[in-house]
Design an enzyme around this catalytic site. Structure first.
Site, PDB file in Angstrom:
ATOM      1  N   SER A   1      39.606 -56.735  24.553  1.00 47.39           N
ATOM      2  CA  SER A   1      38.467 -56.713  25.468  1.00 47.39           C
ATOM      3  C   SER A   1      38.801 -57.542  26.692  1.00 47.39           C
ATOM      4  O   SER A   1      39.559 -58.509  26.599  1.00 47.39           O
ATOM      5  CB  SER A   1      37.258 -57.290  24.744  1.00 47.39           C
ATOM      6  OG  SER A   1      36.348 -57.837  25.665  1.00 47.39           O
TER       7      SER A   1
ATOM      8  N   HIS B   1      28.911 -41.708  -0.693  1.00 53.15           N
ATOM      9  CA  HIS B   1      27.776 -42.269   0.072  1.00 53.15           C
ATOM     10  C   HIS B   1      28.166 -43.561   0.775  1.00 53.15           C
ATOM     11  O   HIS B   1      27.313 -44.402   1.046  1.00 53.15           O
ATOM     12  CB  HIS B   1      26.558 -42.519  -0.828  1.00 53.15           C
ATOM     13  CG  HIS B   1      26.207 -41.383  -1.734  1.00 53.15           C
ATOM     14  ND1 HIS B   1      25.296 -40.407  -1.402  1.00 53.15           N
ATOM     15  CD2 HIS B   1      26.685 -41.039  -2.963  1.00 53.15           C
ATOM     16  CE1 HIS B   1      25.205 -39.531  -2.391  1.00 53.15           C
ATOM     17  NE2 HIS B   1      26.049 -39.892  -3.344  1.00 53.15           N
TER      18      HIS B   1
ATOM     19  N   LYS C   1      39.216 -59.819  20.479  1.00 53.79           N
ATOM     20  CA  LYS C   1      38.981 -58.438  20.073  1.00 53.79           C
ATOM     21  C   LYS C   1      40.237 -57.599  19.930  1.00 53.79           C
ATOM     22  O   LYS C   1      41.180 -57.708  20.688  1.00 53.79           O
ATOM     23  CB  LYS C   1      38.090 -57.753  21.118  1.00 53.79           C
ATOM     24  CG  LYS C   1      36.658 -58.212  21.034  1.00 53.79           C
ATOM     25  CD  LYS C   1      35.894 -57.447  19.980  1.00 53.79           C
ATOM     26  CE  LYS C   1      35.300 -56.268  20.624  1.00 53.79           C
ATOM     27  NZ  LYS C   1      34.336 -55.502  20.101  1.00 53.79           N
TER      28      LYS C   1
ATOM     29  N   GLU D   1      38.800 -43.947  18.422  1.00 56.11           N
ATOM     30  CA  GLU D   1      37.467 -43.663  18.977  1.00 56.11           C
ATOM     31  C   GLU D   1      37.504 -42.476  19.939  1.00 56.11           C
ATOM     32  O   GLU D   1      36.649 -41.585  19.886  1.00 56.11           O
ATOM     33  CB  GLU D   1      36.927 -44.892  19.710  1.00 56.11           C
ATOM     34  CG  GLU D   1      36.613 -46.045  18.770  1.00 56.11           C
ATOM     35  CD  GLU D   1      36.283 -47.305  19.555  1.00 56.11           C
ATOM     36  OE1 GLU D   1      35.155 -47.785  19.427  1.00 56.11           O
ATOM     37  OE2 GLU D   1      37.142 -47.810  20.304  1.00 56.11           O
TER      38      GLU D   1
END
Ligand code: ARG
Length: 458
Positions: A264, A143, A270, A277
């Site tokens: 970024s 979970h 970043k 992704e």
């Protein structure tokens, strides 16, 4: 047909994928026709000679004008341009319907073999990484909540097992791709005494497809392969998802290599896990290809229908997406640096060892597991209320709680309590096949290595 209609219905855009298979198919068919005395030796030689020449020159030697309709016509036109109307004998007892099905199967067999090879490399990488992380403790989740301690190696082997099943699924699909439709002709074979076994043998197929209507109309070999690829995509996307989560500041468990990350354009701090992704999203396009193929083929009447042509680009897109995703995820995973200190910190700080403490009470005090569960449950909530870390739990604290719950103290030896609360000791104690103990993981690695060796040899 208008020229718009011709280019609308043409398959030339994706036919280059089957060019080399089409040349082979024509050559095998011509050889068989000659061996069976259906065409003369001289004609056969002229045809196979120009096919050899075409193979050497490559697809650029073909006129691929959309008015040509498809690659089969383009190849025949080429042979005609070399040897004149004798080329027409090549199409005796053959149709583009059995030809395209044969070409697709020849090409797909090669693609499956390559993807299976790539899967073995991925599994090998994962096993190598696992070997270096046998005692790298981390918390295992259910979970997405801290559950029990495990190791990075144990976790990596869970990936390897899923990839092994992907390999086996593709191997199973391969058996049904490896059947030859050639000789079915348009749909009911031919009155020429052709030898289907011989063309199948010349083309390296294991068997012929037994029913000619089925041979030209079935594409379930494609559905099955793309289904195996879509399942593989799901497995890969799950790996990506974990790496994305684990690489957050909050988890801080892994760092993905710079080569597989980006920064970024506005936020200089970043580091984004772009490859993971994009791969996570590509897995979904594999599902899309599968659904399209299922839908195109659903409710088609026997036998060949031109709709079947629309299946093909989805097959190749699935094959390319699956292979690129597989190889990039493999490389990205290999670039991952696991933060050992953070792994241990997470496994030590939030009572992931609670199950072992309850097991200890069952073993030492012969308590029913449910009672032990109750005591430890109370112990954890009290410790959390009082801000006590697991390393501050001792035998005395246990007795205080157990007296509250059962009215009796347990008097468990301090060293046993300490061991039960130590994540590495807990991991080492799980010496059941499939478990995280380094001895068991080593056995899992050995089994995988033996299995891989067998695949390479066969
Ligand atoms: N290009 C077609 C396909 O990919 C094969 C040719 C069959 N065409 C036909 N009109 N019977 O399915």
């Amino acid at each position: 047909m208008t020229s718009d209609a011709a280019s609308y219905t043409s398959s030339l855009e994706f036919d280059p994928r089957i060019f080399s298979a089409d040349v082979k198919c024509n050559r095998a068919h011509t050889t068989m026709l000659q061996e069976e005395g259906i065409i003369s030796q001289e004609t056969a030689h002229a045809i196979t000679g120009s096919l050899d020449e075409l193979e050497e020159k490559g697809i650029s030697a073909l006129d691929l004008d959309p008015s040509v309709e498809d690659i089969h016509m383009a190849v025949e036109n080429y042979v005609t341009s070399r040897i004149g109307e004798k080329a027409g004998f090549m199409h005796t007892a053959k149709s583009r319907n059995d030809q395209v099905a044969t070409d697709l199967r020849i090409s797909l067999k090669e693609e499956i073999e390559e993807i299976m090879g790539d899967l073995l490399n991925f599994i090998q990488n994962t096993v190598d990484m696992a070997e270096e992380n046998l005692e790298t403790v981390m918390v295992g989740y259910t979970h997405l909540q801290h559950a029990q301690p495990t190791t990075f190696a144990h976790h990596l082997l869970s990936y390897a097992q899923a990839l092994k099943r992907d390999y086996q699924r593709l191997g199973d699909a391969y058996k049904r791709v490896d059947l030859c439709p050639l000789g079915a002709a348009a749909l009911t074979t031919t009155s020429f005494p052709i030898n289907r076994q011989r063309t199948a043998q010349l083309l390296g197929f294991s068997h012929v497809l037994e029913n000619s209507l089925d041979a030209v109309s079935s594409r379930d070999f494609i559905t099955e392969t793309v289904s195996a690829l879509a399942i593989m995509g799901v497995n890969l996307s799950r790996i990506c998802e974990e790496l994305i989560i684990w690489s957050t500041y909050e988890f801080g468990l892994v760092e993905i290599g710079d080569e597989y990350s980006s920064t970024s354009s506005i936020m200089p701090q970043k580091k984004n896990p772009d490859v993971a992704e994009v791969a996570r999203a590509k897995a979904i396009s594999l599902q899309g290809e599968l659904v399209t193929i299922l839908s195109v083929t659903k409710a088609l009447p026997q036998s060949y229908n031109r709709d079947l042509q629309e299946v093909t680009p989805h097959l190749w897109r699935a094959v390319d997406t699956a292979r690129d995703t597989l190889n990039l995820v493999a490389e990205m995973l290999a670039s991952v640096k696991f933060n050992h200190q953070r792994g241990l910190e997470l496994a030590s700080s939030n009572f992931s060892t609670a199950t072992e403490l309850a097991d200890l009470m069952v073993r030492e005090n012969q308590l029913p597991f449910r009672v032990a569960h109750q005591i430890v449950g109370r112990l954890v909530s009290t410790a959390l209320e009082e801000g006590l870390n697991p390393d501050l739990i001792d035998s005395q604290f246990i007795d205080q709680i157990s007296q509250e719950v059962t009215g009796e103290a347990l008097h468990i030896k301090e060293e046993l309590v300490e061991k039960a609360l130590n994540p590495l000791e807990v991991v080492k104690s799980r010496e059941v096949p499939g478990g995280p103990a380094p001895t068991m993981v080593r056995e899992g690695i050995l089994n995988l290595k033996n299995w891989m060796e067998k695949q390479i040899r066969s």
